[in-house]
Design a protein around this motif. Structure first.
Motif, PDB file in Angstrom:
ATOM      1  N   THR A  27      80.010  41.638  80.593  1.00  0.00           N
ATOM      2  CA  THR A  27      79.377  40.728  81.561  1.00  0.00           C
ATOM      3  C   THR A  27      78.202  40.002  80.920  1.00  0.00           C
ATOM      4  O   THR A  27      78.033  38.788  81.094  1.00  0.00           O
ATOM      5  N   VAL A  28      77.382  40.737  80.179  1.00  0.00           N
ATOM      6  CA  VAL A  28      76.230  40.123  79.509  1.00  0.00           C
ATOM      7  C   VAL A  28      76.710  39.128  78.452  1.00  0.00           C
ATOM      8  O   VAL A  28      76.155  38.030  78.329  1.00  0.00           O
ATOM      9  N   ALA A  29      77.755  39.492  77.696  1.00  0.00           N
ATOM     10  CA  ALA A  29      78.275  38.587  76.670  1.00  0.00           C
ATOM     11  C   ALA A  29      78.824  37.311  77.304  1.00  0.00           C
ATOM     12  O   ALA A  29      78.597  36.204  76.794  1.00  0.00           O
ATOM     13  N   ARG A  30      79.524  37.442  78.436  1.00  0.00           N
ATOM     14  CA  ARG A  30      80.077  36.271  79.132  1.00  0.00           C
ATOM     15  C   ARG A  30      78.940  35.379  79.643  1.00  0.00           C
ATOM     16  O   ARG A  30      78.975  34.145  79.476  1.00  0.00           O
ATOM     17  N   THR A  31      77.929  35.985  80.257  1.00  0.00           N
ATOM     18  CA  THR A  31      76.792  35.219  80.772  1.00  0.00           C
ATOM     19  C   THR A  31      76.036  34.540  79.630  1.00  0.00           C
ATOM     20  O   THR A  31      75.661  33.364  79.726  1.00  0.00           O
ATOM     21  N   LEU A  32      75.830  35.286  78.553  1.00  0.00           N
ATOM     22  CA  LEU A  32      75.145  34.712  77.396  1.00  0.00           C
ATOM     23  C   LEU A  32      75.941  33.551  76.811  1.00  0.00           C
ATOM     24  O   LEU A  32      75.374  32.495  76.466  1.00  0.00           O
ATOM     25  N   GLY A  33      77.255  33.710  76.707  1.00  0.00           N
ATOM     26  CA  GLY A  33      78.110  32.624  76.212  1.00  0.00           C
ATOM     27  C   GLY A  33      78.038  31.394  77.103  1.00  0.00           C
ATOM     28  O   GLY A  33      78.012  30.257  76.626  1.00  0.00           O
ATOM     29  N   ILE A  36      74.658  29.701  76.499  1.00  0.00           N
ATOM     30  CA  ILE A  36      74.642  29.041  75.179  1.00  0.00           C
ATOM     31  C   ILE A  36      75.478  27.764  75.233  1.00  0.00           C
ATOM     32  O   ILE A  36      75.086  26.729  74.677  1.00  0.00           O
ATOM     33  N   GLY A  37      76.620  27.817  75.926  1.00  0.00           N
ATOM     34  CA  GLY A  37      77.452  26.617  76.081  1.00  0.00           C
ATOM     35  C   GLY A  37      76.723  25.508  76.825  1.00  0.00           C
ATOM     36  O   GLY A  37      76.805  24.334  76.452  1.00  0.00           O
ATOM     37  N   ARG A  38      76.019  25.896  77.888  1.00  0.00           N
ATOM     38  CA  ARG A  38      75.249  24.881  78.638  1.00  0.00           C
ATOM     39  C   ARG A  38      74.128  24.296  77.796  1.00  0.00           C
ATOM     40  O   ARG A  38      73.848  23.095  77.854  1.00  0.00           O
ATOM     41  N   ALA A  39      73.465  25.154  77.003  1.00  0.00           N
ATOM     42  CA  ALA A  39      72.386  24.669  76.137  1.00  0.00           C
ATOM     43  C   ALA A  39      72.940  23.697  75.096  1.00  0.00           C
ATOM     44  O   ALA A  39      72.340  22.636  74.842  1.00  0.00           O
ATOM     45  N   ARG A  40      74.088  24.031  74.505  1.00  0.00           N
ATOM     46  CA  ARG A  40      74.700  23.122  73.525  1.00  0.00           C
ATOM     47  C   ARG A  40      75.098  21.801  74.178  1.00  0.00           C
ATOM     48  O   ARG A  40      74.917  20.729  73.594  1.00  0.00           O
ATOM     49  N   SER A  41      75.669  21.900  75.366  1.00  0.00           N
ATOM     50  CA  SER A  41      76.079  20.689  76.082  1.00  0.00           C
ATOM     51  C   SER A  41      74.875  19.794  76.366  1.00  0.00           C
ATOM     52  O   SER A  41      74.928  18.580  76.167  1.00  0.00           O
TER      53      SER A  41
END
Length: 128
Positions: A27-33, A36-41
């Motif tokens: 769950t933490v890995a999914r939330t972190l991913g 990170i995806g939103r930050a990259r976007s």
């Protein structure tokens, strides 16, 4: 971006597994991913916007340089625009005399323009 190798990722995964446990780690890995995806976007969107702004600024500077080379400035363009006929004046000058409104409100410029247009011969073989 951060130059993290396989060994560093493995170490981070093992520490996360020990600290969070096997139930919460996915769950933490999914939330972190997701974050990170939103930050990259957001970063990519900002980068693209800045690049577009730079291109726009560059094009505007080139246009202004070319206008100066041609001897045009904002005042001369504004004067030329003001000297053009309005759509109403063009319509009045093209209308036959019988359809034109007889008004004393026509100013001297309108009457002069209408008279000059009506006095010109209508040559269908005009060469522009």
């Amino acid at each position: 971006m951060f130059d993290i190798g396989f060994a560093e990722l493995t170490l981070i995964f093992i520490i996360g597994l020990v600290v969070l446990g096997p139930e919460r780690l996915p769950t933490v890995a999914r939330t972190l991913g997701h974050w990170i995806g939103r930050a990259r976007s957001t970063f990519n969107h900002l980068k693209n916007e800045l690049e577009r702004e730079a291109v726009t600024q560059d094009m505007q500077e080139r246009m202004e340089k070319q206008m100066r080379q041609m001897g045009l400035d904002e005042d001369s363009i504004r004067e030329a625009k003001d000297s053009l006929l309005s759509p109403e004046q063009i319509a009045r000058s093209r209308a036959p005399r019988s359809e034109q409104p007889h008004s004393d409100a026509l100013n001297a410029d309108d009457a002069d323009t209408t008279q000059r247009t009506n006095d010109q011969p209508q040559d269908s073989t005009r060469h522009d």
